[in-house]
Design a protein around this motif. Structure first.
Motif, mmCIF file in Angstrom:
data_model
loop_
_atom_site.group_PDB
_atom_site.id
_atom_site.type_symbol
_atom_site.label_atom_id
_atom_site.label_comp_id
_atom_site.label_asym_id
_atom_site.label_seq_id
_atom_site.Cartn_x
_atom_site.Cartn_y
_atom_site.Cartn_z
ATOM 1 N N SER A 117 0.829 -1.213 0.000
ATOM 2 C CA SER A 117 0.000 0.000 0.000
ATOM 3 C C SER A 117 0.859 1.257 0.000
ATOM 4 C CB SER A 117 -0.920 0.008 1.222
ATOM 5 O OG SER A 117 -1.875 -1.013 1.127
ATOM 6 N N SER A 118 1.901 1.271 0.818
ATOM 7 C CA SER A 118 2.792 2.438 0.869
ATOM 8 C C SER A 118 3.499 2.635 -0.461
ATOM 9 C CB SER A 118 3.813 2.288 1.991
ATOM 10 O OG SER A 118 3.172 2.337 3.245
ATOM 11 N N ALA A 119 3.914 1.541 -1.086
ATOM 12 C CA ALA A 119 4.583 1.635 -2.387
ATOM 13 C C ALA A 119 3.621 2.187 -3.445
ATOM 14 C CB ALA A 119 5.124 0.270 -2.806
ATOM 15 N N PHE A 120 2.378 1.762 -3.384
ATOM 16 C CA PHE A 120 1.382 2.271 -4.325
ATOM 17 C C PHE A 120 1.149 3.766 -4.092
ATOM 18 C CE2 PHE A 120 -3.078 2.578 -5.984
ATOM 19 C CZ PHE A 120 -2.742 2.350 -7.311
ATOM 20 N N GLU A 121 1.123 4.190 -2.830
ATOM 21 C CA GLU A 121 0.974 5.608 -2.502
ATOM 22 C C GLU A 121 2.183 6.406 -3.007
ATOM 23 O OE1 GLU A 121 0.199 5.938 1.703
ATOM 24 O OE2 GLU A 121 -1.616 4.721 1.544
ATOM 25 N N ALA A 122 3.351 5.791 -3.005
ATOM 26 C CA ALA A 122 4.543 6.460 -3.532
ATOM 27 C C ALA A 122 4.387 6.724 -5.025
ATOM 28 C CB ALA A 122 5.791 5.605 -3.273
ATOM 29 N N ILE A 123 3.873 5.751 -5.744
ATOM 30 C CA ILE A 123 3.649 5.935 -7.185
ATOM 31 C C ILE A 123 2.634 7.052 -7.422
ATOM 32 C CG2 ILE A 123 2.722 4.871 -9.281
ATOM 33 C CD1 ILE A 123 3.811 2.177 -8.194
ATOM 34 N N ALA A 124 1.546 7.044 -6.656
ATOM 35 C CA ALA A 124 0.514 8.077 -6.804
ATOM 36 C C ALA A 124 1.089 9.466 -6.539
ATOM 37 C CB ALA A 124 -0.661 7.782 -5.878
ATOM 38 N N ALA A 125 1.933 9.585 -5.521
ATOM 39 C CA ALA A 125 2.554 10.880 -5.202
ATOM 40 C C ALA A 125 3.484 11.316 -6.325
ATOM 41 C CB ALA A 125 3.305 10.794 -3.876
#
Length: 108
Positions: free
Chosen positions: A24-32
């Motif tokens: 989830s954190s990695a996906f949030e990194a991509i979104a950011a």
């Protein structure tokens, strides 16, 4: 025996929970990164790495017990937890590359 099963279940759940949190954190990194917020992206990748360390610690407990002769019963849940962790690690690695790609595109 019940205590061993409880410890094993805690380790298995540690893999699933921390692996999921890392993904989830990695996906949030991509979104950011997609929005050009590279500071948040870097922080989210670091957060993902922390979750993976926690998952690795759970896995190490299981491996140490196995090496000490405490053979755990292999269950579908245990297999799922290992699969979950490996997917999270792969996703984290890919997220780092995607963040780098967005950063390179933003610099051009």
């Amino acid at each position: 025996m019940a205590e061993e099963n409880d410890e094993n279940m805690q380790a298995v759940m540690g893999l699933i929970i921390n692996g999921g949190n890392a993904k989830s954190s990695a996906f949030e990194a991509i979104a950011a990164a997609k929005k050009g917020d590279f500071d948040t992206a870097a922080a989210k990748l670091k957060e993902a790495d922390g979750f993976l360390v926690d998952a690795h610690n759970s896995q190490t407990k299981m491996l140490t017990a196995e090496a000490s002769g405490e053979h755990a019963q292999v269950t579908l849940l245990m297999v799922h937890s290992q699969d979950h962790l490996m997917t999270a690690i792969t996703f984290r690695d890919l997220a780092g590359e995607i963040v780098d790609l967005y950063k390179a595109l933003a610099e051009k």
